[in-house]
Scaffold this motif. Structure first.
Motif, short mmCIF file in Angstrom:
data_model
loop_
_atom_site.label_atom_id
_atom_site.label_comp_id
_atom_site.label_asym_id
_atom_site.label_seq_id
_atom_site.Cartn_x
_atom_site.Cartn_y
_atom_site.Cartn_z
N LYS A 1 18.25 3.39 7.75
CA LYS A 1 18.30 2.54 8.95
C LYS A 1 16.89 2.12 9.39
CE LYS A 1 22.66 4.46 10.62
NZ LYS A 1 23.34 5.28 11.67
N LEU A 2 15.94 3.03 9.24
CA LEU A 2 14.55 2.69 9.57
C LEU A 2 14.02 1.62 8.62
CD1 LEU A 2 13.05 6.22 10.34
CD2 LEU A 2 13.51 4.38 11.98
N PHE A 3 14.31 1.77 7.32
CA PHE A 3 13.90 0.75 6.36
C PHE A 3 14.50 -0.61 6.73
CE2 PHE A 3 13.58 4.12 2.77
CZ PHE A 3 12.25 4.36 3.08
N ALA A 4 15.79 -0.60 6.99
CA ALA A 4 16.50 -1.85 7.29
C ALA A 4 15.93 -2.52 8.53
CB ALA A 4 17.99 -1.58 7.47
N ALA A 5 15.61 -1.72 9.55
CA ALA A 5 15.05 -2.28 10.79
C ALA A 5 13.66 -2.84 10.54
CB ALA A 5 15.01 -1.20 11.86
N ARG A 6 12.86 -2.14 9.77
CA ARG A 6 11.49 -2.59 9.54
C ARG A 6 11.45 -3.90 8.77
NH1 ARG A 6 6.66 0.68 6.40
NH2 ARG A 6 8.12 0.64 4.66
N ILE A 7 12.35 -4.06 7.80
CA ILE A 7 12.33 -5.30 7.01
C ILE A 7 13.20 -6.40 7.64
CG2 ILE A 7 11.85 -3.98 4.93
CD1 ILE A 7 14.69 -4.41 4.02
N GLY B 1 0.78 -1.22 0.00
CA GLY B 1 0.00 0.00 0.00
C GLY B 1 0.82 1.28 0.00
N GLU B 2 2.15 1.15 0.12
CA GLU B 2 3.00 2.33 0.15
C GLU B 2 3.65 2.57 -1.21
OE1 GLU B 2 4.44 2.37 4.82
OE2 GLU B 2 5.75 1.50 3.30
N SER B 3 3.82 3.82 -1.53
CA SER B 3 4.49 4.23 -2.77
C SER B 3 5.74 5.01 -2.41
CB SER B 3 3.56 5.12 -3.60
OG SER B 3 3.30 6.33 -2.90
N LEU B 4 6.50 5.36 -3.43
CA LEU B 4 7.66 6.22 -3.22
C LEU B 4 7.21 7.56 -2.64
CD1 LEU B 4 10.71 5.98 -3.68
CD2 LEU B 4 10.38 7.04 -5.90
N ALA B 5 6.10 8.06 -3.14
CA ALA B 5 5.57 9.33 -2.63
C ALA B 5 5.22 9.23 -1.15
CB ALA B 5 4.35 9.74 -3.44
N THR B 6 4.63 8.10 -0.76
CA THR B 6 4.28 7.88 0.65
C THR B 6 5.53 7.89 1.51
OG1 THR B 6 2.41 6.48 -0.01
CG2 THR B 6 3.16 6.31 2.27
N LEU B 7 6.55 7.16 1.09
CA LEU B 7 7.78 7.06 1.88
C LEU B 7 8.49 8.40 1.98
CD1 LEU B 7 9.19 3.67 0.52
CD2 LEU B 7 7.89 4.06 2.62
N LYS C 1 7.28 11.26 2.29
CA LYS C 1 6.64 12.15 3.27
C LYS C 1 7.12 11.88 4.69
CE LYS C 1 2.36 12.62 0.60
NZ LYS C 1 0.90 12.30 0.56
N HIS C 2 7.62 10.67 4.93
CA HIS C 2 7.97 10.29 6.30
C HIS C 2 9.43 10.53 6.64
CE1 HIS C 2 4.01 8.65 7.04
NE2 HIS C 2 4.10 7.91 5.95
#
Length: 256
Positions: free
Chosen positions: A218-224, A125-131, A133-134
């Protein structure tokens, strides 16, 4: 564009000593013999050449995907076509925008592991545009602008320092002036598959990246739940730190 990237690769790996190519049978027992490398926005597949050369000389079968960058679906299709040609276990690797692509395409049963290199890692459900923004705005993301056809570019004046600060300046400027655009529809398209939920994952964090902030990586890496490696490189770390990136891909190839 292709010749310029090849020039950059040649400059950066000149003088490097490689062992004689290994045969596929000489690779570690149980290793994935196939590596599929997917490039990001604004450049072409030859951005992976330094890494591909290292892995090829070690006996891996390396395939470079040529993304059209016209839509998420088109890039995923190009990646799936490459995967269809592989025989056996395959490591699927994506840089930058291609993190979105491998997240969607990585559910292929041949894919034994995913490797994200300074890459986006969306959930369903996430897009590049969504990411975007965060995470914090970076020099690189602030410099992305659409043309009158909806194609996205990085301001050529900003590109060298934001994307490729550790490449030779003339090479970075040449790349800046011959970018391959990413269509805005790709930027806005959400993924409906997140392969990292079911595949072993690895992440190379570029600590000097001015496109995707290191803290966001780092947040991406932790989440996955990825096994992470840090390199002191820019967003172009796949070229500048090719040996370290190749080493991470080799680790992924040994994942059972």
């Amino acid at each position: 564009m292709r010749n310029r990237l090849l020039l950059a690769a040649t400059v950066l790996v000149a003088g490097a000593a490689f062992a004689a190519p290994a045969r596929s049978a000489d690779l570690p027992k149980g290793a994935a013999h196939n590596i599929v490398l997917v490039h990001g926005a604004f450049v072409d597949q030859t951005s992976w050449k330094p890494v591909a050369d290292i892995l090829t000389k070690k006996g891996y079968k390396v395939t470079l995907v040529e993304n059209p960058l016209t839509s998420l679906a088109a890039d995923v299709d190009a990646t799936r076509q490459a995967l269809a040609k592989q025989d056996g276990k395959t490591v699927l690797v994506g840089h930058s925008w291609a993190g979105v692509v491998i997240t969607q395409a990585g559910d292929d049963p041949k894919v034994s592991a995913l490797v994200y290199v300074s890459a986006f890692a969306p959930d369903v459900g996430e897009s590049l545009a969504t990411l975007a923004k965060h995470g914090p705005a970076t020099e690189g993301t602030r410099a992305i602008h659409p043309d009158d056809k909806g194609n996205l570019y990085i301001d050529p004046k900003v590109f060298p320092s934001a994307v490729a600060a550790d490449l030779p300046l003339k090479v970075a400027e040449s790349l800046a002036n011959s970018q391959l655009p990413l269509n805005h529809t790709a930027y806005e398209a959400p993924v409906d598959i997140a392969a990292w939920h079911d595949k072993p994952t690895f992440y190379v964090i570029s600590t000097k990246d001015k496109v995707i902030a290191p803290e966001t990586q780092k947040l991406f890496a932790a989440r996955i739940k990825a096994k992470t490696t840090e390199v002191a490189g820019s967003h172009a770390s796949l070229v500048v730190h090719a040996a370290e990136v190749a080493a991470v891909i080799e680790k992924a190839a040994l994942t059972k």
